[in-house]
Structures are given as C-alpha cells and as structure tokens.
Write a protein that holds these residues in place. Structure first.
Motif, mmCIF file in Angstrom:
data_model
loop_
_atom_site.group_PDB
_atom_site.id
_atom_site.type_symbol
_atom_site.label_atom_id
_atom_site.label_comp_id
_atom_site.label_asym_id
_atom_site.label_seq_id
_atom_site.Cartn_x
_atom_site.Cartn_y
_atom_site.Cartn_z
ATOM 1 N N LYS A 8 0.830 -1.204 0.000
ATOM 2 C CA LYS A 8 0.000 0.000 0.000
ATOM 3 C C LYS A 8 0.867 1.257 0.000
ATOM 4 C CE LYS A 8 -3.482 2.400 2.745
ATOM 5 N NZ LYS A 8 -2.759 3.657 2.670
ATOM 6 N N LEU A 9 1.920 1.265 0.811
ATOM 7 C CA LEU A 9 2.806 2.423 0.869
ATOM 8 C C LEU A 9 3.579 2.595 -0.445
ATOM 9 C CD1 LEU A 9 4.151 2.154 4.520
ATOM 10 C CD2 LEU A 9 2.368 3.665 3.642
ATOM 11 N N ALA A 10 3.952 1.505 -1.086
ATOM 12 C CA ALA A 10 4.662 1.596 -2.368
ATOM 13 C C ALA A 10 3.772 2.216 -3.441
ATOM 14 C CB ALA A 10 5.139 0.220 -2.803
ATOM 15 N N VAL A 11 2.495 1.848 -3.451
ATOM 16 C CA VAL A 11 1.552 2.439 -4.394
ATOM 17 C C VAL A 11 1.385 3.924 -4.093
ATOM 18 C CG1 VAL A 11 -0.867 2.436 -5.144
ATOM 19 C CG2 VAL A 11 0.349 0.277 -4.863
ATOM 20 N N ASP A 12 1.267 4.276 -2.810
ATOM 21 C CA ASP A 12 1.166 5.688 -2.421
ATOM 22 C C ASP A 12 2.396 6.474 -2.877
ATOM 23 O OD1 ASP A 12 -1.231 5.121 -1.222
ATOM 24 O OD2 ASP A 12 -0.485 5.286 0.850
ATOM 25 N N ALA A 13 3.583 5.893 -2.702
ATOM 26 C CA ALA A 13 4.823 6.570 -3.091
ATOM 27 C C ALA A 13 4.855 6.840 -4.588
ATOM 28 C CB ALA A 13 6.033 5.748 -2.674
ATOM 29 N N GLN A 71 2.169 7.100 -6.593
ATOM 30 C CA GLN A 71 1.120 8.051 -6.944
ATOM 31 C C GLN A 71 1.452 9.474 -6.513
ATOM 32 O OE1 GLN A 71 -2.306 6.299 -5.092
ATOM 33 N NE2 GLN A 71 -2.797 5.053 -6.886
ATOM 34 N N VAL A 72 2.044 9.629 -5.335
ATOM 35 C CA VAL A 72 2.300 10.970 -4.799
ATOM 36 C C VAL A 72 3.588 11.573 -5.352
ATOM 37 C CG1 VAL A 72 2.803 12.267 -2.684
ATOM 38 C CG2 VAL A 72 0.987 10.555 -2.696
ATOM 39 N N ALA A 73 4.679 10.819 -5.306
ATOM 40 C CA ALA A 73 5.982 11.402 -5.639
ATOM 41 C C ALA A 73 6.671 10.748 -6.829
ATOM 42 C CB ALA A 73 6.906 11.319 -4.420
ATOM 43 N N MET A 74 6.082 9.702 -7.396
ATOM 44 C CA MET A 74 6.662 8.969 -8.530
ATOM 45 C C MET A 74 8.093 8.517 -8.241
ATOM 46 S SD MET A 74 5.065 11.015 -11.760
ATOM 47 C CE MET A 74 5.945 9.988 -12.900
ATOM 48 N N VAL A 75 8.286 7.907 -7.088
ATOM 49 C CA VAL A 75 9.597 7.412 -6.699
ATOM 50 C C VAL A 75 9.583 5.889 -6.657
ATOM 51 C CG1 VAL A 75 10.279 9.462 -5.395
ATOM 52 C CG2 VAL A 75 9.073 7.628 -4.239
ATOM 53 N N ARG A 76 10.746 5.329 -6.806
ATOM 54 C CA ARG A 76 10.940 3.883 -6.742
ATOM 55 C C ARG A 76 10.925 3.454 -5.278
ATOM 56 N NH1 ARG A 76 16.014 1.063 -6.772
ATOM 57 N NH2 ARG A 76 15.594 -1.106 -7.259
ATOM 58 N N THR A 77 10.372 2.274 -5.004
ATOM 59 C CA THR A 77 10.284 1.778 -3.636
ATOM 60 C C THR A 77 10.879 0.382 -3.545
ATOM 61 O OG1 THR A 77 8.236 3.015 -3.331
ATOM 62 C CG2 THR A 77 8.719 1.320 -1.718
ATOM 63 N N VAL A 78 11.688 0.177 -2.505
ATOM 64 C CA VAL A 78 12.234 -1.131 -2.168
ATOM 65 C C VAL A 78 11.796 -1.419 -0.739
ATOM 66 C CG1 VAL A 78 14.352 -2.470 -1.849
ATOM 67 C CG2 VAL A 78 14.221 -0.759 -3.660
ATOM 68 N N ALA A 79 11.304 -2.619 -0.481
ATOM 69 C CA ALA A 79 10.785 -2.928 0.848
ATOM 70 C C ALA A 79 11.486 -4.158 1.416
ATOM 71 C CB ALA A 79 9.283 -3.177 0.774
ATOM 72 N N ARG A 80 11.712 -4.126 2.728
ATOM 73 C CA ARG A 80 12.392 -5.217 3.398
ATOM 74 C C ARG A 80 11.832 -5.369 4.814
ATOM 75 N NH1 ARG A 80 18.888 -6.091 3.730
ATOM 76 N NH2 ARG A 80 18.555 -6.955 1.702
ATOM 77 N N ILE A 81 11.559 -6.593 5.191
ATOM 78 C CA ILE A 81 11.115 -6.911 6.546
ATOM 79 C C ILE A 81 12.300 -7.575 7.236
ATOM 80 C CG2 ILE A 81 9.495 -8.236 7.942
ATOM 81 C CD1 ILE A 81 7.592 -8.106 5.497
#
Length: 177
Positions: free
Chosen positions: A94-99, A101-111
């Motif tokens: 959800k946060l990656a989609v928000d990123a 849509q809002v800022a057009m930035v690439r997102t990498v996620a790690r748990i």
C-alpha cells in the motif's frame, strides 16, 4: 520466499511489490557533464502505527525527488511467522503504491527480524541513505527515558542523518526534531 541470513542475528526477507507498480528506468545522462544522474536513497522506518504513516507521508512531500528511491524497513519479531509477514507485506504494498502516486519514486521494501533500533541502524549502515525518516510516539521525556525509545536510540547510534517526525497536537500541525 527464502529467508537470507547475513549473520546469526540478522534475518530478513525482501518484499515483492505488486506488478501494477511500473519499473522506473534508471535516470538518463546529465546534459552538461555526460554523467549518469543518480537519485538519493531515503530509508523510512515503518510499522502499523498512524504516526509511522504520517512520517512516510512527510518524507514523500518534503524529501523525495523523482530519481530517489525509498527503502521501507519494518522490524518484526520473526520473519518466519507468515501472519506477521503477510500483514507487513500488505502495508508495504500500500505504501509503495502511495509513493508512486504521490511522488513517482521507486520503492524497495524489506522486513527485518530483530530489535527495531538496531535493525534501523544496521539497514542505514548497509544502504547509506541521505536520510533515515521515522516517527515517534510523542511520549514525554520521562516516559521515553523509562521505557526506551527507538527514535532516540537511532538518533544516538545511526551514522546517517536521522529525521524524526513528531506527531502534532492537531491534524496538520507537524514539527521536526
């Protein structure tokens, strides 16, 4: 998905973000110098608290530029627990989609498994971001001293620039330490 181990106390899992998020190509060449433009890496520590979402939104609005990459980090007690992993993965998607849509930035996620303060500092050491953005619960000085604070730990131990977002008293009121 395989759990990778870098050392005895450092387990983590990459989060595969949804395919609907387009892959943003590498930036082109600068006109004047002919060198490749490279965006900054911005690490955002997240959890399921509303203050964490507020810090994420603040980072998108105030820090991010088009060629930047946001690294979402979530510290958990166990990466092997599928319920914990799946709820964290949904949050990060959800946060990656928000990123995007809002800022057009690439997102990498790690748990990452472990103590939140140590995990954030280790990831900051690995990524070497321009900023480490995190929220605080807005507790009093006495409460944070007695109970401990992840943001305070990161403020003292993180080698990158920590940006701690303090929740405002009213909606829209934000302050920065």
């Amino acid at each position: 998905m395989e759990t990778l181990q870098e050392d005895k106390e450092y387990n983590w899992r990459e989060v595969k973000l949804p395919l609907l998020i387009p892959v943003i190509p590498e930036p082109g060449l600068e006109r004047e110098t002919g060198e490749r433009r490279r965006g900054r890496d911005i690490l955002v520590a997240i959890d399921h608290a509303p203050n964490s979402k507020h810090a994420f939104d603040w980072a998108l609005i105030h820090l991010c530029r088009l060629s930047d990459t946001i690294h979402l980090i979530h510290a958990v007690s166990s990466v092997q627990n599928t319920v914990v992993y799946e709820t964290s993965q949904q949050l990060m998607e959800k946060l990656a989609v928000d990123a995007l849509q809002v800022a057009m930035v690439r997102t990498v996620a790690r748990i990452v498994q472990g103590d939140a303060g140590k995990v954030i500092c280790n990831e900051a050491e690995r990524i070497k971001p321009a900023a480490v953005v995190m929220s605080t619960r807005g507790r009093s000085l006495v409460q944070s001293v007695l109970q401990g604070s992840v943001s305070e730990y990161c403020f003292h131990h993180c080698k990158s620039a920590p940006v701690i977002i303090v929740p405002g008293k009213e909606d829209g009121d934000e302050s920065l330490i």
